[in-house]
Design a protein around this motif. Structure first.
Motif, PDB file in Angstrom:
ATOM      1  N   ALA A 174       0.848  -1.186   0.000  1.00  0.00           N
ATOM      2  CA  ALA A 174       0.000   0.000   0.000  1.00  0.00           C
ATOM      3  C   ALA A 174       0.882   1.233   0.000  1.00  0.00           C
ATOM      4  N   GLY A 175       0.302   2.348  -0.448  1.00  0.00           N
ATOM      5  CA  GLY A 175       1.077   3.573  -0.462  1.00  0.00           C
ATOM      6  C   GLY A 175       0.235   4.822  -0.561  1.00  0.00           C
ATOM      7  N   PHE A 176       0.903   5.937  -0.363  1.00  0.00           N
ATOM      8  CA  PHE A 176       0.241   7.239  -0.454  1.00  0.00           C
ATOM      9  C   PHE A 176       1.245   8.298  -0.856  1.00  0.00           C
ATOM     10  N   TRP A 177       0.699   9.438  -1.287  1.00  0.00           N
ATOM     11  CA  TRP A 177       1.480  10.643  -1.528  1.00  0.00           C
ATOM     12  C   TRP A 177       1.160  11.599  -0.395  1.00  0.00           C
ATOM     13  N   ASN A 178       2.163  12.131   0.263  1.00  0.00           N
ATOM     14  CA  ASN A 178       1.956  13.097   1.337  1.00  0.00           C
ATOM     15  C   ASN A 178       2.167  14.494   0.760  1.00  0.00           C
ATOM     16  N   ILE A 179       1.052  15.209   0.593  1.00  0.00           N
ATOM     17  CA  ILE A 179       1.094  16.538  -0.011  1.00  0.00           C
ATOM     18  C   ILE A 179       0.434  17.521   0.948  1.00  0.00           C
ATOM     19  N   ALA A 180       1.217  18.470   1.421  1.00  0.00           N
ATOM     20  CA  ALA A 180       0.714  19.529   2.306  1.00  0.00           C
ATOM     21  C   ALA A 180      -0.024  18.963   3.512  1.00  0.00           C
ATOM     22  N   GLY A 181       0.510  17.888   4.078  1.00  0.00           N
ATOM     23  CA  GLY A 181      -0.079  17.314   5.286  1.00  0.00           C
ATOM     24  C   GLY A 181      -1.261  16.392   5.059  1.00  0.00           C
ATOM     25  N   GLU A 182      -1.593  16.144   3.790  1.00  0.00           N
ATOM     26  CA  GLU A 182      -2.663  15.205   3.470  1.00  0.00           C
ATOM     27  C   GLU A 182      -2.071  13.997   2.751  1.00  0.00           C
ATOM     28  N   ALA A 183      -2.354  12.826   3.278  1.00  0.00           N
ATOM     29  CA  ALA A 183      -1.886  11.587   2.650  1.00  0.00           C
ATOM     30  C   ALA A 183      -2.968  11.103   1.690  1.00  0.00           C
ATOM     31  N   GLN A 184      -2.672  11.156   0.400  1.00  0.00           N
ATOM     32  CA  GLN A 184      -3.592  10.682  -0.633  1.00  0.00           C
ATOM     33  C   GLN A 184      -3.223   9.240  -0.951  1.00  0.00           C
ATOM     34  N   VAL A 185      -4.073   8.300  -0.536  1.00  0.00           N
ATOM     35  CA  VAL A 185      -3.805   6.882  -0.766  1.00  0.00           C
ATOM     36  C   VAL A 185      -3.844   6.611  -2.266  1.00  0.00           C
ATOM     37  N   THR A 186      -2.802   5.967  -2.757  1.00  0.00           N
ATOM     38  CA  THR A 186      -2.712   5.654  -4.179  1.00  0.00           C
ATOM     39  C   THR A 186      -3.038   4.195  -4.462  1.00  0.00           C
ATOM     40  N   ARG A 187      -2.614   3.308  -3.578  1.00  0.00           N
ATOM     41  CA  ARG A 187      -2.807   1.873  -3.795  1.00  0.00           C
ATOM     42  C   ARG A 187      -2.914   1.144  -2.457  1.00  0.00           C
ATOM     43  N   VAL A 188      -3.795   0.142  -2.423  1.00  0.00           N
ATOM     44  CA  VAL A 188      -3.867  -0.839  -1.343  1.00  0.00           C
ATOM     45  C   VAL A 188      -4.237  -2.143  -2.035  1.00  0.00           C
ATOM     46  N   LEU A 200      -1.087   1.564   7.004  1.00  0.00           N
ATOM     47  CA  LEU A 200      -0.851   2.707   6.124  1.00  0.00           C
ATOM     48  C   LEU A 200      -1.249   4.012   6.823  1.00  0.00           C
ATOM     49  N   VAL A 201      -2.384   3.993   7.509  1.00  0.00           N
ATOM     50  CA  VAL A 201      -2.824   5.171   8.267  1.00  0.00           C
ATOM     51  C   VAL A 201      -1.803   5.494   9.359  1.00  0.00           C
ATOM     52  N   ASP A 202      -1.369   4.475  10.079  1.00  0.00           N
ATOM     53  CA  ASP A 202      -0.364   4.686  11.133  1.00  0.00           C
ATOM     54  C   ASP A 202       0.898   5.326  10.563  1.00  0.00           C
ATOM     55  N   LYS A 203       1.313   4.876   9.380  1.00  0.00           N
ATOM     56  CA  LYS A 203       2.505   5.434   8.728  1.00  0.00           C
ATOM     57  C   LYS A 203       2.276   6.900   8.356  1.00  0.00           C
ATOM     58  N   ALA A 204       1.069   7.220   7.884  1.00  0.00           N
ATOM     59  CA  ALA A 204       0.751   8.610   7.530  1.00  0.00           C
ATOM     60  C   ALA A 204       0.863   9.506   8.762  1.00  0.00           C
ATOM     61  N   TRP A 205       0.318   9.062   9.883  1.00  0.00           N
ATOM     62  CA  TRP A 205       0.415   9.857  11.112  1.00  0.00           C
ATOM     63  C   TRP A 205       1.877   9.979  11.538  1.00  0.00           C
ATOM     64  N   GLU A 206       2.623   8.889  11.406  1.00  0.00           N
ATOM     65  CA  GLU A 206       4.036   8.877  11.811  1.00  0.00           C
ATOM     66  C   GLU A 206       4.854   9.925  11.066  1.00  0.00           C
ATOM     67  N   VAL A 257      -5.971  11.703   5.925  1.00  0.00           N
ATOM     68  CA  VAL A 257      -5.743  10.687   4.904  1.00  0.00           C
ATOM     69  C   VAL A 257      -7.011  10.635   4.061  1.00  0.00           C
ATOM     70  N   THR A 258      -6.845  10.603   2.747  1.00  0.00           N
ATOM     71  CA  THR A 258      -7.986  10.537   1.854  1.00  0.00           C
ATOM     72  C   THR A 258      -7.751   9.483   0.775  1.00  0.00           C
ATOM     73  N   LEU A 259      -8.858   8.997   0.213  1.00  0.00           N
ATOM     74  CA  LEU A 259      -8.776   7.989  -0.845  1.00  0.00           C
ATOM     75  C   LEU A 259     -10.073   7.972  -1.631  1.00  0.00           C
ATOM     76  N   GLU A 260     -10.022   7.336  -2.788  1.00  0.00           N
ATOM     77  CA  GLU A 260     -11.211   7.057  -3.580  1.00  0.00           C
ATOM     78  C   GLU A 260     -11.330   5.550  -3.711  1.00  0.00           C
ATOM     79  N   VAL A 261     -12.567   5.053  -3.660  1.00  0.00           N
ATOM     80  CA  VAL A 261     -12.819   3.624  -3.791  1.00  0.00           C
ATOM     81  C   VAL A 261     -14.080   3.441  -4.636  1.00  0.00           C
ATOM     82  N   ARG A 262     -14.088   2.398  -5.458  1.00  0.00           N
ATOM     83  CA  ARG A 262     -15.246   2.158  -6.321  1.00  0.00           C
ATOM     84  C   ARG A 262     -16.524   2.048  -5.494  1.00  0.00           C
ATOM     85  N   GLU A 263     -17.595   2.620  -6.036  1.00  0.00           N
ATOM     86  CA  GLU A 263     -18.890   2.561  -5.349  1.00  0.00           C
ATOM     87  C   GLU A 263     -19.312   1.124  -5.051  1.00  0.00           C
TER      88      GLU A 263
END
Length: 155
Positions: free
Chosen positions: A62-76, A95-101, A107-113
């Protein structure tokens, strides 16, 4: 004759993991990332990626991009053979724990409906839906549920 305990570890993704991750991408996503794209992610200073292992076997990433204090999840993603066993929940929480760390405040993400399994996993981590992006996914034109989790302020 006790139950076998399985140790689960989370570690940073490395270039040595790219063959596994590329294979996992192919079995998990319509828009699978290739090794070159994954290589670029590892060299991107805004990116953070983790590998999940159990019994010395990689089972997810899993991963994210950390931009301006917001972790945008890219993949899980979890290997097909390991799905339905709770690994997705554990990976999402790690992944959330890592973002806080690393200092993210949200933390934000998009997921299929239609991906209710993933939505439930994210909800278990504390995410809440904040709307729909209509027609977000190119392959099906399905909408994406936008989910957010905000770091709790310490008193």
């Amino acid at each position: 004759m006790g139950e076998k305990t399985t140790e689960i570890i989370f570690r940073p993704m490395t270039y040595a993991d790219l063959d596994f991750v590329e294979s996992l991408e192919a079995e998990s996503f319509h828009d699978a990332w290739n090794k070159s794209m994954l290589d670029n992610e590892l060299s991107n200073a805004l990116s953070t990626y983790i590998i999940m292992e159990t019994d010395n076997e990689m089972v997810g990433y899993a991963g994210f991009w950390n931009i301006a204090g917001e972790a945008q999840v890219t993949r899980v993603a979890v290997s097909k053979s390991k799905r339905g066993l709770g690994y997705g929940n554990l990976l999402s929480q790690a992944l959330v724990d890592k973002a806080w760390e690393i200092g993210a405040e949200a933390v934000t993400l998009e997921v299929r409906e239609t991906n209710m399994v993933a939505q439930k996993a994210y909800e278990k981590c504390g995410f809440a839906s904040s709307g729909i992006r209509p027609g977000y996914y190119e392959d099906t034109h399905e909408g994406a549920v936008i989910m957010w989790l905000y770091k709790k302020k310490e008193d």
